[in-house]
Scaffold this motif. Sequence first.
Motif, short mmCIF file in Angstrom:
data_model
loop_
_atom_site.label_atom_id
_atom_site.label_comp_id
_atom_site.label_asym_id
_atom_site.label_seq_id
_atom_site.Cartn_x
_atom_site.Cartn_y
_atom_site.Cartn_z
N ARG A 164 0.84 -1.20 0.00
CA ARG A 164 0.00 0.00 0.00
C ARG A 164 0.87 1.25 0.00
NH1 ARG A 164 -2.45 -2.54 5.22
NH2 ARG A 164 -3.42 -4.38 4.31
N LYS A 199 -2.40 3.14 -8.22
CA LYS A 199 -3.37 2.07 -8.49
C LYS A 199 -2.95 1.27 -9.72
CE LYS A 199 -7.50 2.08 -7.56
NZ LYS A 199 -8.34 1.61 -6.47
N GLU A 204 -2.55 -0.76 -3.10
CA GLU A 204 -3.75 -0.19 -2.50
C GLU A 204 -3.39 1.26 -2.21
OE1 GLU A 204 -5.52 -2.14 0.85
OE2 GLU A 204 -5.41 -4.10 -0.08
N ASP A 232 -11.54 5.86 -6.34
CA ASP A 232 -11.70 4.45 -5.98
C ASP A 232 -10.58 4.00 -5.03
OD1 ASP A 232 -12.85 1.95 -5.97
OD2 ASP A 232 -11.82 1.27 -7.78
N GLU A 234 -8.53 2.76 -1.66
CA GLU A 234 -8.66 1.70 -0.65
C GLU A 234 -8.61 2.29 0.76
OE1 GLU A 234 -6.73 1.18 -3.45
OE2 GLU A 234 -8.03 -0.36 -4.31
N VAL A 285 -14.14 1.27 2.25
CA VAL A 285 -12.79 1.82 2.35
C VAL A 285 -12.25 1.67 3.79
CG1 VAL A 285 -13.65 4.12 2.93
CG2 VAL A 285 -11.53 3.93 1.65
N ASN A 286 -10.92 1.64 3.94
CA ASN A 286 -10.31 1.63 5.28
C ASN A 286 -10.04 3.07 5.72
OD1 ASN A 286 -10.18 -1.13 6.07
ND2 ASN A 286 -8.56 -1.44 4.55
N GLY A 363 -6.33 -5.83 4.60
CA GLY A 363 -6.46 -5.13 3.32
C GLY A 363 -7.93 -4.85 3.05
N GLN A 364 -8.19 -4.16 1.95
CA GLN A 364 -9.59 -3.81 1.68
C GLN A 364 -10.39 -5.05 1.29
OE1 GLN A 364 -10.91 -1.71 -1.82
NE2 GLN A 364 -11.86 -0.17 -0.52
N LYS A 366 -12.97 -6.88 -0.77
CA LYS A 366 -13.51 -6.60 -2.11
C LYS A 366 -14.91 -7.15 -2.24
CE LYS A 366 -10.06 -4.37 -3.83
NZ LYS A 366 -10.14 -2.97 -4.14
#
Length: 366
Positions: A164, A199, A204, A232, A234, A285-286, A363-364, A366
Motif C-alpha cells: 500500500r 493504483k 492499495e 476508488d 482503498e 474503504v479503510n 487489506g480492503q 472486495k
Amino acid sequence: MQAAGAVWKLLRGKGGAEPEPKGLTRNDVLSWLKEEEEWKLDFLWTEADRVRHEQVGDEVHLRGLIELSNYCRRDCLYCGIRGSRRIERYRLSELEVEECVRLGVRLGYGTVVLQAGEDPGLSRERITRHVRFIKAETPLAVTLSLGERSDAELAEWREAGADRYLLRHETADMALLRRIHPDCGGERSDRVEFLRKLKRLGYEAGSGVMVGIPGQSYETLANDVLLFHELDLEMVGVGPYLAHPDTPLGRDAASFSLPAGEQVPATDVMTTKVIALTRLVCQNVNIPSTTALATVNTENGRELGLERGANVWMPNLTPVKYRALYDIYPDKACAGDTAEACQACLLRRLASIGRVPGKGPGGQRK
Ligand code: 5AD
Ligand code: FES
C-alpha cells in the motif's frame, strides 16, 4: 431501521425513497457538512456506524507507524518538518527500523507503515531492503508513506512486495494547494495523478485531507469527499488541521482564512462529519481514526472517529526518543507513550466501545 429510514427521507426530502447513502449527491454532502442540528447529526453518525459495521465489520485494524526520518525536501506552509525550518533532523538506522518492525509483530499488528518526510536520503535501495526484510521475516503488510517519489522507485518497491501507499491530496482546491504546498525541484506536483499511478502499479492507494485548513471552503471539502469516491481509493485518512506556530500558515492564518461562515473549522465534529460522509460514499474503504483527531479532542477523539465510520488505528512504533522531532504539528497525542503503553490504552479504549483489534493484514475487503 424504519425510524431511521423515515428520518432519512425527511432530511433528504425524498418522499418514498429508501435510505440510499451510496447515492449521496454533492449537494447532500455539502448540506451535511454545514449541518449543525444535533438530532440530525445523530442520524449521520448512526448511518455511518451501520455502514461501517456492514461493510468492514467490528475489527479495528492496527497499523504500526514507523517515522523513518524527519528530513524533508519540501516546504509546505503548514508542516512543522518543512525543509527550511531549522530543527534537529534524524533518520533511523536500518537496525532501528528492524527493531520497530519486530515490536509491531510482537504487539500483534497486521501492518507497518513506513513514513517520512520527502527524504532523498532514504534511497530507493534502502527502502527496497526494508520491504524485502518485512515480507521475508514477518507476516505483516507494508504500507509506504514517503511523499512524491519517482516512478522507478514506486515500481521497484511494489515489485519488492510493498502492499500500500499513502499520499494525501490535502485539498481538492488546486489554488489553495499551490499556495500551501509549493512545487519543488522544478516539478509540478500532481497528487491526484500520483494516486492514479499507484493504483496502476497495483498498490492499495490511500489519500486524505486536512479539515479546516485556512482558506478551505465547505464546497471544496464536499469535492474532496467526492474525489475519494472517484479515485476508488482503498484508504482515506482525515484529520483536523492543527496550527504549528513555527510555520508560515500557523503564524499567519488570517491572510489565508475565508470570512466567517465560509471557512471550515478545524474541529473534531467537522472531522468526524468528513469521516462519516466518506464511509457513506466510499462504503468499504479503510479509514483511520487519526492521531490529529485524538490531539484536537484528547478525551475521546479516537473513539469518536471509530464510532462515526473509522475502522483503523495507527499506533506509533517509532522509538520515543525521536518522537518530539517528528514535529508535524504541536502537542501530538500519544507522542510520549511507548508502543507498549499505547497498546494497553488502545485495547481498553476499543473494549469500551465494543470493538476488537483486527487479525491479519486488514487489506480492503472486495
Ligand atoms: N496539522 C494537521 N495535519 C498535518 N499534516 C501535516 N501538517 C499538519 C498540520 N499542521 C498532515 C498532512 C500530511 C500528513 C502526514 O500529516 O495531511 O499528509
Ligand atoms: Fe497511545 Fe492511548 S493509545 S496513550
